[in-house]
Write a protein that holds these residues in place. Structure first.
Motif, mmCIF file in Angstrom:
data_model
loop_
_atom_site.group_PDB
_atom_site.id
_atom_site.type_symbol
_atom_site.label_atom_id
_atom_site.label_comp_id
_atom_site.label_asym_id
_atom_site.label_seq_id
_atom_site.Cartn_x
_atom_site.Cartn_y
_atom_site.Cartn_z
ATOM 1 N N GLU A 185 -6.709 -8.053 0.392
ATOM 2 C CA GLU A 185 -5.360 -7.605 0.732
ATOM 3 C C GLU A 185 -4.539 -7.450 -0.538
ATOM 4 O O GLU A 185 -4.555 -8.314 -1.415
ATOM 5 C CB GLU A 185 -4.683 -8.624 1.643
ATOM 6 C CG GLU A 185 -3.266 -8.191 2.051
ATOM 7 C CD GLU A 185 -2.526 -9.266 2.819
ATOM 8 O OE1 GLU A 185 -2.397 -9.112 4.038
ATOM 9 O OE2 GLU A 185 -2.088 -10.255 2.198
ATOM 10 N N CYS A 186 -3.808 -6.348 -0.626
ATOM 11 C CA CYS A 186 -2.864 -6.138 -1.720
ATOM 12 C C CYS A 186 -1.649 -7.029 -1.471
ATOM 13 O O CYS A 186 -1.060 -6.997 -0.393
ATOM 14 C CB CYS A 186 -2.439 -4.668 -1.768
ATOM 15 S SG CYS A 186 -1.130 -4.354 -2.993
ATOM 16 N N ARG A 187 -1.284 -7.844 -2.469
ATOM 17 C CA ARG A 187 -0.153 -8.750 -2.313
ATOM 18 C C ARG A 187 1.176 -8.037 -2.489
ATOM 19 O O ARG A 187 2.236 -8.612 -2.203
ATOM 20 C CB ARG A 187 -0.271 -9.911 -3.292
ATOM 21 C CG ARG A 187 -1.461 -10.806 -2.950
ATOM 22 C CD ARG A 187 -1.652 -11.908 -3.958
ATOM 23 N NE ARG A 187 -0.454 -12.718 -4.063
ATOM 24 C CZ ARG A 187 -0.166 -13.491 -5.124
ATOM 25 N NH1 ARG A 187 -1.007 -13.554 -6.125
ATOM 26 N NH2 ARG A 187 0.928 -14.194 -5.156
ATOM 27 N N ILE A 188 1.149 -6.786 -2.924
ATOM 28 C CA ILE A 188 2.389 -6.032 -3.124
ATOM 29 C C ILE A 188 2.794 -5.314 -1.837
ATOM 30 O O ILE A 188 3.903 -5.453 -1.358
ATOM 31 C CB ILE A 188 2.243 -5.012 -4.274
ATOM 32 C CG1 ILE A 188 1.709 -5.690 -5.540
ATOM 33 C CG2 ILE A 188 3.562 -4.276 -4.519
ATOM 34 C CD1 ILE A 188 2.563 -6.799 -6.088
ATOM 35 N N CYS A 189 1.864 -4.536 -1.260
ATOM 36 C CA CYS A 189 2.214 -3.717 -0.091
ATOM 37 C C CYS A 189 1.562 -4.204 1.199
ATOM 38 O O CYS A 189 1.818 -3.650 2.262
ATOM 39 C CB CYS A 189 1.854 -2.259 -0.331
ATOM 40 S SG CYS A 189 0.068 -1.929 -0.347
ATOM 41 N N LYS A 190 0.706 -5.222 1.104
ATOM 42 C CA LYS A 190 0.051 -5.853 2.261
ATOM 43 C C LYS A 190 -1.008 -4.980 2.923
ATOM 44 O O LYS A 190 -1.524 -5.339 3.985
ATOM 45 C CB LYS A 190 1.064 -6.324 3.311
ATOM 46 C CG LYS A 190 2.126 -7.251 2.764
ATOM 47 C CD LYS A 190 1.525 -8.503 2.172
ATOM 48 C CE LYS A 190 2.608 -9.468 1.703
ATOM 49 N NZ LYS A 190 2.064 -10.587 0.915
ATOM 50 N N THR A 238 -10.024 1.040 -6.023
ATOM 51 C CA THR A 238 -9.481 2.333 -5.596
ATOM 52 C C THR A 238 -7.980 2.221 -5.340
ATOM 53 O O THR A 238 -7.202 3.096 -5.734
ATOM 54 C CB THR A 238 -10.194 2.813 -4.320
ATOM 55 O OG1 THR A 238 -11.578 2.961 -4.603
ATOM 56 C CG2 THR A 238 -9.630 4.146 -3.834
ATOM 57 N N HIS A 239 -7.567 1.109 -4.715
ATOM 58 C CA HIS A 239 -6.151 0.915 -4.380
ATOM 59 C C HIS A 239 -5.294 0.832 -5.640
ATOM 60 O O HIS A 239 -4.248 1.479 -5.728
ATOM 61 C CB HIS A 239 -5.985 -0.340 -3.531
ATOM 62 C CG HIS A 239 -4.600 -0.526 -3.009
ATOM 63 N ND1 HIS A 239 -4.077 0.248 -1.993
ATOM 64 C CD2 HIS A 239 -3.615 -1.388 -3.376
ATOM 65 C CE1 HIS A 239 -2.831 -0.122 -1.754
ATOM 66 N NE2 HIS A 239 -2.524 -1.126 -2.579
ATOM 67 N N VAL A 240 -5.720 0.070 -6.645
ATOM 68 C CA VAL A 240 -4.916 -0.056 -7.856
ATOM 69 C C VAL A 240 -4.942 1.238 -8.665
ATOM 70 O O VAL A 240 -3.967 1.570 -9.343
ATOM 71 C CB VAL A 240 -5.356 -1.278 -8.704
ATOM 72 C CG1 VAL A 240 -6.682 -1.039 -9.393
ATOM 73 C CG2 VAL A 240 -4.264 -1.641 -9.718
ATOM 74 N N THR A 285 0.884 -0.145 -10.027
ATOM 75 C CA THR A 285 1.669 -1.387 -10.105
ATOM 76 C C THR A 285 1.182 -2.437 -9.108
ATOM 77 O O THR A 285 1.663 -3.564 -9.117
ATOM 78 C CB THR A 285 3.169 -1.107 -9.851
ATOM 79 O OG1 THR A 285 3.325 -0.546 -8.538
ATOM 80 C CG2 THR A 285 3.737 -0.155 -10.897
ATOM 81 N N HIS A 286 0.208 -2.087 -8.270
ATOM 82 C CA HIS A 286 -0.301 -3.027 -7.265
ATOM 83 C C HIS A 286 -1.525 -3.738 -7.839
ATOM 84 O O HIS A 286 -2.665 -3.385 -7.560
ATOM 85 C CB HIS A 286 -0.657 -2.297 -5.968
ATOM 86 C CG HIS A 286 0.526 -1.674 -5.292
ATOM 87 N ND1 HIS A 286 0.527 -1.287 -3.973
ATOM 88 C CD2 HIS A 286 1.774 -1.376 -5.776
ATOM 89 C CE1 HIS A 286 1.707 -0.781 -3.654
ATOM 90 N NE2 HIS A 286 2.484 -0.815 -4.748
ATOM 91 N N THR A 287 -1.265 -4.770 -8.618
ATOM 92 C CA THR A 287 -2.340 -5.417 -9.368
ATOM 93 C C THR A 287 -2.699 -6.807 -8.853
ATOM 94 O O THR A 287 -3.519 -7.488 -9.454
ATOM 95 C CB THR A 287 -1.942 -5.534 -10.845
ATOM 96 O OG1 THR A 287 -0.715 -6.246 -10.935
ATOM 97 C CG2 THR A 287 -1.784 -4.142 -11.483
HETATM 98 ZN ZN LIG Z 1 -0.774 -2.136 -2.497
#
Ligand SMILES: [Zn+2]
Length: 78
Positions: free
Chosen positions: A31-36, A54-56, A61-63
């Motif tokens: 899970e991305c902690r920035i956008c969930k 792929t997400h980052v 900025t979603h690190t």
């Molecule tokens: Zn994210």
């Protein structure tokens, strides 16, 4: 960390890892902690990490990520 033979007796119930061959395999979710947003259930940790890479790449900025491990347990009354 609990292993596949962990047994927790409580109130007449025993909770243990489901060890039968037809049990679902362990699963991983990143899970991305920035956008969930999350990877959905993956059956290997590399698949979850591939999703994070792929997400980052798409969201530089979603690190920060959280990995969750899903394991199946079964309750049996003794
Ligand atoms: Zn994210």
């Amino acid at each position: 960390m609990n292993g596949p033979h962990t047994v927790i007796p409580f109130g007449g119930w025993t909770i243990s890892r489901e060890g039968v061959p037809q049990a679902p395999p362990d699963g991983y979710t990143m899970e991305c902690r920035i956008c969930k947003k999350d990877s959905g259930l993956r059956f290997d940790s590399e698949g979850a990490c591939d999703w994070a890479a792929t997400h980052v790449d798409q969201n530089p900025t979603h690190t920060a990520f959280h990995e969750a491990l899903g394991r199946y347990w079964r309750a049996i009354r003794k």
